[in-house]
Design a protein around this motif. Structure first.
Motif, short mmCIF file in Angstrom:
data_model
loop_
_atom_site.label_atom_id
_atom_site.label_comp_id
_atom_site.label_asym_id
_atom_site.label_seq_id
_atom_site.Cartn_x
_atom_site.Cartn_y
_atom_site.Cartn_z
N ARG A 1 -11.27 1.76 -2.12
CA ARG A 1 -10.48 1.89 -0.89
C ARG A 1 -10.55 3.31 -0.34
O ARG A 1 -10.51 3.51 0.89
N ASN A 2 -10.67 4.29 -1.21
CA ASN A 2 -10.69 5.69 -0.78
C ASN A 2 -12.10 6.27 -0.73
O ASN A 2 -12.27 7.48 -0.54
N ILE B 1 -3.33 3.78 -2.08
CA ILE B 1 -3.60 2.83 -3.14
C ILE B 1 -2.84 1.55 -2.91
O ILE B 1 -1.84 1.51 -2.19
N TYR C 1 3.56 0.65 -11.16
CA TYR C 1 3.50 1.84 -10.31
C TYR C 1 4.91 2.36 -10.15
O TYR C 1 5.82 1.62 -9.77
N ARG D 1 0.84 -1.19 0.00
CA ARG D 1 0.00 0.00 0.00
C ARG D 1 0.88 1.24 0.00
O ARG D 1 1.88 1.30 0.71
N ASN E 1 -8.83 0.58 -5.91
CA ASN E 1 -8.25 1.79 -5.36
C ASN E 1 -9.26 2.93 -5.22
O ASN E 1 -9.16 3.73 -4.29
N SER F 1 -2.45 1.35 -12.28
CA SER F 1 -2.93 1.25 -10.90
C SER F 1 -4.05 2.23 -10.61
O SER F 1 -4.75 2.10 -9.61
N VAL G 1 -7.43 8.28 -9.29
CA VAL G 1 -7.88 8.30 -7.91
C VAL G 1 -7.58 9.65 -7.27
O VAL G 1 -8.42 10.22 -6.55
N CYS H 1 -7.86 -0.60 -10.45
CA CYS H 1 -8.43 0.75 -10.45
C CYS H 1 -9.69 0.80 -9.59
O CYS H 1 -9.89 1.72 -8.79
N VAL I 1 -3.59 5.48 -10.02
CA VAL I 1 -3.20 6.48 -9.02
C VAL I 1 -3.55 7.90 -9.47
O VAL I 1 -4.03 8.72 -8.68
#
Length: 392
Positions: A118-119, A34, A50, A26, A115, A85, A90, A112, A87
């Motif tokens: 997750r947020n 992410i 990444y 992470r 992530n 990913s 996000v 994707c 990022v």
């Protein structure tokens, strides 16, 4: 241009392989966390996509997106065109953008979605060839960050982006002329490997994008551009119409360079008309282009970008320093290296501040570049530099 081909690099969907979806690391960037794959050796193997080296790039992207809201009337939709990913997408979603993340690899698409979830963020995730998506739909901002050259995506991207097109190019060796044939093929231009190779890479890329946009009666205006480590990153404001497209093409031209004495000049126009020989030493000149000769920044926009860098960014100090150096940099299409000049003069180098002060005292404009400690830009030619430095 310096390349980090042997270190960790951001990979697009084409570099992901089925069955390598082992997410066990992470990472926190800005306000988001992410998940990314972890490998025994960073940058080794097919599954890495990444790149922590690009955090500065992504922090500046967030600052640019904040500044874009102040510049453009409608700044709502954002496409992360080669998401991997996710990022970038996000982080854009965390800024309140209506985001779409696209990748043609199923593992990347799954990541994707993970992530975003997750947020606690909303966003559309599309499993598709992004060129097809961009030909069908338009977005206020298109962010193109592929692995290698962005040119295979450029036609679709300049048509899809309404206000702002962000582009990263990591194929720095072809851009700057170190891999000459590859540069010619990718960018339909002649790059030259000179001591101002980073500037060459920036302007070859911008020239190609300007010509691509003009095919669709669109004009680019670079609002922020930097050459950092192993990549070039540019943000282009877009405008519609044949008249503005023609004006953008007027910023294209060629650089003529003497490898012997380092004299150089530039001229606008799509057809090169170099001097028969170097007017300073009589040697043969090399020609590069067509490339972008105009400004690579909008200073007002760039200052806003710097103001939108916040302390929560992992590279905040570096990002602020970069925007300040970019704002102070002259718009000349080449630079000089004091160490190389000093070697030609058979003497030691002096402190850069003293060197630039001598140029200014002689009536010349002079600035540091944002990508080198001993490189500088000036409106003086090699004879003018020599005279300014060696005048008692």
């Amino acid at each position: 241009m310096d390349s980090e081909d042997k270190t960790l690099r951001h990979r697009s969907a084409t570099d992901l392989r089925p069955g390598r979806r082992d997410v066990d690391m992470r990472v926190t960037e800005g306000s988001v966390e992410i998940e990314v794959p972890e490998q025994p050796e960073a940058g080794i193997g097919d599954g890495v996509f990444y790149n922590p080296v690009q955090e500065l790039n992504r922090d500046l992207t967030v600052a640019v997106l904040r500044a874009a809201r102040e510049r453009f009337e409608h700044a709502e939709t954002y496409l992360d065109a080669t998401a991997a990913s996710g990022v970038r997408g996000v982080r854009a979603a965390a800024e309140g953008w209506d985001v779409t993340l696209c990748d043609r690899d199923e593992d990347a698409v799954e990541l994707c979605r993970t992530n975003l979830d997750r947020n606690g963020l909303a966003g559309e995730v599309v499993n598709r060839n992004v060129n097809a998506l961009m030909h069908e739909r338009r977005f206020d901002v298109v962010d193109l960050d592929p692995f290698g050259t962005p040119i295979p995506f450029a036609d679709a991207a300049v048509r899809s982006a309404i206000d702002l097109l962000a582009v990263t190019a990591t194929d720095t060796a072809p851009l700057c002329g170190a891999h000459f044939e590859s540069g010619v093929r990718s960018y339909s231009a002649v790059p030259r490997n000179t001591e101002y190779h980073r500037e060459m890479g920036v302007r070859i890329l911008l020239g190609a994008l300007a010509r691509t946009a003009a095919r669709y009666d669109r004009a680019i205006t670079p609002v922020t551009t930097h050459a950092t480590k192993h990549y070039v990153r540019t943000y282009l404001a877009l405008a519609d119409g044949a008249t503005v497209a023609n004006r953008a093409l007027d910023e294209l031209g060629h650089v003529h360079h003497c490898q012997h004495c380092l004299w150089r000049t530039h001229e606008r126009g799509l057809i090169a008309d170099p001097p028969a020989e170097c007017p300073n030493c009589g040697e043969h000149l090399q020609t590069a282009g067509p490339l972008w000769l105009g400004p690579v920044h909008d200073r007002e926009f760039l200052e806003r970008v710097g103001q939108h860098v916040d302390d929560g960014m992992g590279t905040a100090e570096e990002a602020r320093e970069l925007t300040e150096r970019l704002a102070a940099e002259l718009a000349t299409p080449t630079h000089y290296d004091q160490h190389r000049l000093a070697k030609r003069w058979g003497e030691g180098a002096m402190a850069m501040d003293d060197f630039l002060e001598r140029l200014r005292n002689a009536g010349h404009e002079a600035s540091r570049t944002h990508y080198g400690g001993t490189t500088f830009k000036t409106d003086a030619d090699v004879t003018g530099i020599d005279a300014a430095i060696h005048t008692d």
